[in-house]
Design a protein around this motif. Structure first.
Motif, short mmCIF file in Angstrom:
data_model
loop_
_atom_site.label_atom_id
_atom_site.label_comp_id
_atom_site.label_asym_id
_atom_site.label_seq_id
_atom_site.Cartn_x
_atom_site.Cartn_y
_atom_site.Cartn_z
N GLU A 11 10.00 -22.97 1.91
CA GLU A 11 9.64 -22.62 0.56
C GLU A 11 10.93 -21.91 -0.09
O GLU A 11 11.57 -21.32 0.66
N THR A 12 11.06 -22.47 -1.21
CA THR A 12 12.28 -21.94 -1.85
C THR A 12 12.08 -20.52 -2.75
O THR A 12 12.96 -19.66 -3.03
N ASN A 13 10.84 -20.64 -3.19
CA ASN A 13 10.35 -19.51 -4.22
C ASN A 13 10.36 -18.26 -3.44
O ASN A 13 10.01 -17.90 -2.27
N GLN A 14 11.24 -17.30 -3.92
CA GLN A 14 11.41 -15.78 -3.43
C GLN A 14 10.19 -15.23 -2.99
O GLN A 14 10.15 -14.38 -1.79
N ASP A 15 9.02 -15.53 -3.73
CA ASP A 15 7.93 -14.72 -3.65
C ASP A 15 7.07 -15.29 -2.47
O ASP A 15 6.12 -14.66 -2.18
N GLU A 16 7.33 -16.34 -2.02
CA GLU A 16 6.85 -17.10 -1.12
C GLU A 16 6.86 -16.80 0.36
O GLU A 16 8.14 -17.01 0.83
N SER A 17 5.97 -16.31 0.97
CA SER A 17 6.48 -15.86 2.49
C SER A 17 5.53 -17.04 3.38
O SER A 17 5.80 -16.73 4.54
N ARG A 18 4.75 -17.76 3.07
CA ARG A 18 3.92 -18.44 4.12
C ARG A 18 4.65 -19.72 4.04
O ARG A 18 5.58 -20.18 3.41
N ALA A 19 4.17 -20.54 5.26
CA ALA A 19 4.49 -21.93 5.46
C ALA A 19 3.66 -22.78 5.81
O ALA A 19 2.35 -22.39 5.90
N ALA A 20 3.65 -24.29 5.75
CA ALA A 20 2.76 -24.96 5.84
C ALA A 20 2.34 -25.36 7.19
O ALA A 20 1.05 -25.92 7.61
N LEU A 21 3.22 -25.28 8.08
CA LEU A 21 2.74 -25.67 9.64
C LEU A 21 3.40 -24.30 10.52
O LEU A 21 4.46 -23.71 10.22
N THR A 22 2.75 -23.97 11.59
CA THR A 22 3.00 -23.05 12.55
C THR A 22 3.32 -23.68 13.62
O THR A 22 3.00 -25.07 14.02
N PRO A 23 4.18 -23.24 14.76
CA PRO A 23 4.36 -23.94 15.81
C PRO A 23 2.96 -24.48 16.75
O PRO A 23 3.22 -25.78 17.00
N THR A 24 1.93 -23.98 16.59
CA THR A 24 0.97 -24.45 17.41
C THR A 24 0.13 -25.37 16.48
O THR A 24 -0.11 -26.68 17.21
N SER A 25 0.28 -25.45 15.16
CA SER A 25 -0.53 -26.51 14.46
C SER A 25 0.50 -27.77 14.65
O SER A 25 0.09 -28.97 14.75
N ALA A 26 1.85 -27.69 14.69
CA ALA A 26 2.78 -28.55 14.68
C ALA A 26 2.52 -29.27 16.10
O ALA A 26 2.50 -30.51 16.25
N ALA A 27 2.28 -28.59 17.12
CA ALA A 27 2.29 -29.06 18.61
C ALA A 27 1.03 -29.97 18.63
O ALA A 27 1.02 -30.85 19.16
N GLY A 28 0.00 -29.52 17.73
CA GLY A 28 -1.36 -30.58 17.78
C GLY A 28 -0.86 -31.80 17.16
O GLY A 28 -1.57 -33.04 17.47
N LEU A 29 0.03 -31.75 15.89
CA LEU A 29 0.35 -32.95 15.31
C LEU A 29 1.17 -33.94 16.26
O LEU A 29 1.10 -35.17 16.30
N VAL A 30 2.13 -33.30 16.90
CA VAL A 30 3.15 -34.02 17.77
C VAL A 30 2.10 -34.71 18.78
O VAL A 30 2.24 -35.94 19.36
N LYS A 31 1.15 -33.98 19.45
CA LYS A 31 0.19 -34.43 20.44
C LYS A 31 -0.57 -35.83 19.79
O LYS A 31 -0.75 -36.78 20.60
N LEU A 32 -0.92 -35.71 18.39
CA LEU A 32 -1.66 -36.90 18.02
C LEU A 32 -0.69 -38.02 17.97
O LEU A 32 -1.34 -39.26 17.96
N GLY A 33 0.54 -37.84 17.73
CA GLY A 33 1.43 -39.08 18.02
C GLY A 33 2.44 -39.09 16.68
O GLY A 33 3.27 -39.77 16.34
N LEU A 34 2.43 -37.80 15.96
CA LEU A 34 3.39 -37.80 14.60
C LEU A 34 4.73 -37.24 15.11
O LEU A 34 4.93 -36.73 16.09
N THR A 35 5.89 -37.67 14.33
CA THR A 35 7.01 -37.30 14.57
C THR A 35 7.06 -36.23 13.62
O THR A 35 7.11 -36.23 12.49
N VAL A 36 7.28 -34.69 13.96
CA VAL A 36 7.13 -33.73 13.16
C VAL A 36 8.72 -33.01 12.98
O VAL A 36 9.23 -32.63 13.94
N GLN A 37 9.09 -33.15 11.69
CA GLN A 37 10.48 -32.31 11.31
C GLN A 37 10.23 -31.14 10.62
O GLN A 37 9.41 -31.30 9.80
#
Ligand code: NAD
Length: 377
Positions: A8-34
């Protein structure tokens, strides 16, 4: 499928759309996560943890955006970012579609399929991907914590040799997802809690949390088929204001969460009500981004009234607990992707007839396909 997650580029935004744990789940499904480096830094998810989860950290934003099949981010993108995406790719984020006619137009002309998290149906099946709820819950919690911090009083009753401290009074207006969590949090901290909502079905839920439901006879109020509140008539708003005035005057913290889906929030706390409050009281306006429930509240600012009442207009209270709001938000994104993932073919299967997909898909294949927005661009 390449899934690229934007920091996120907005100064007031501190959240992200994926965590390492959720990303690992997507990698396991077969996605390439960048991901863009620094993706989860403000929420305390370090780059090294993403890398360990199988995420490729890509420094060249434009190249990653142009190559991705699916782009995830929390806030809406810039028009430049939309133009940099390839035709036929997918974009998932909060979009504020009721107020973003031009942005929807940009998605459509770029041929990018835009999904709005706000529009995911509030059904049992879609609960795991209900980002409005996951974030509202934490916002309700944070509203009490923030309010309690500004209040120069303790919330619980305390019996001390030097005398008894009476419990502080908290009034929650709007007992949806955020309001119920605010009630539960204030109760846990020992406050005496009152609450009001125009949907009568909520009364039982308020009571079950140990709070008192304020009865105000507004006549027919009802709710929409989706479970949202209907807008009140001006006469009903007046009745509600009269019914709440005394409780607001007695309250130490007032938390307003009254929203109307897709419309401006109703003004419920007037100047006269604020003038009737005690010096040192605190009002937290959770609806500030949608127009505000409190007269005089300002997004991103604390406003102090002449009689010493602080009005907190924090635009994203869930962002004050970014580690947890990111954890559950990331789980919402992952659940949405998993729902549309064909595990045998290892590919994304965008079933346009699926009711979750048709509920949240705004643009597809160069057209605005969502019926609520199709005629508004
Ligand atoms: P919301 O954020 O749109 O509004 C917050 C609350 O404000 C609501 O309870 C609403 O009734 C209330 N409100 C509106 N005008 C008011 C007024 N003038 N005075 C007082 N209160 C007022 O609502 P939400 O928290 O997103 O929840 C909306 C609905 O969705 C609820 O019925 C909720 O139970 C339902 N829901 C269902 C699911 C599910 O089944 N999966 C999940 C989440 C929410």
């Amino acid at each position: 499928m390449i899934c690229y997650v934007v920091a996120e580029t907005n100064q007031d935004e501190s959240r992200a759309a994926l965590t390492p744990t959720s990303a690992a789940g997507l990698v396991k499904l077969g996605l390439t996560v960048q991901a863009q480096p620094g993706l989860g830094a403000k929420a305390h998810y370090p780059d090294a943890d993403y890398a360990e989860a199988g995420v490729e950290l890509v420094a060249d934003h434009a190249a990653a955006l142009g190559a991705a099949d699916l782009v995830l981010r929390v806030r809406k993108p810039s028009p430049e970012d939309i133009a940099g995406m390839k035709r036929g790719s997918w974009h998932v984020s909060f979009l504020d579609p009721f107020n973003e006619k031009d942005l929807i137009g940009s998605f459509s002309s770029a041929g990018v399929n835009a999904v709005s998290l706000e529009m995911i149906p509030r059904t049992t099946l879609a609960q795991k991907m209900d980002a409005l709820s996951s974030q509202a819950s934490l916002a309700g919690y944070a509203a009490v914590v923030e309010g309690a911090q500004r209040l120069q009083m303790a919330l619980p009753m305390m019996m001390t040799p030097a005398g008894t401290i009476m419990p502080s009074r908290v009034f929650v207006i709007g007992a949806g997802v955020a309001g119920l969590q605010a009630i539960a949090t204030a109760k846990r901290l020992g406050a005496r809690v009152d609450a009001f909502d125009t949907r009568p079905v909520v009364e039982e839920q308020v009571r079950s949390l140990g709070a008192k439901f304020v009865k105000i006879d507004l006549g027919e109020t009802g709710q929409t088929a989706g479970g949202y509140a209907k807008a009140l008539t001006p006469e009903q708003v007046e009745k509600q204001q009269a019914g709440m005035a005394k409780i607001i005057a007695q309250s130490d913290i007032v938390i307003t969460t009254a929203k109307l889906f897709g419309r401006q929030a109703p003004k419920l706390v007037t100047e006269a009500m604020l003038a009737g409050m005690k010096s040192g009281s605190v009002v937290v306006d959770l609806a500030v981004e949608g127009g505000g429930n409190v007269v005089g509240s300002k997004s991103g600012e604390d406003v102090m009234t002449d009689n010493g009442v602080t009005i907190i207009g924090h635009p994203c209270l869930e962002g004050t607990v970014a580690t947890h709001s990111t954890q559950v938000l990331a789980a919402n994104y992952a659940a949405w992707i998993t729902h549309f993932w064909d595990d045998e073919k290892k590919e994304f299967n965008a079933d346009l007839t699926d009711e979750i997909m048709s509920g949240c898909l705004i643009t597809h294949d160069g057209a605005i396909v969502h019926p609520q927005f199709a005629d508004k661009s």
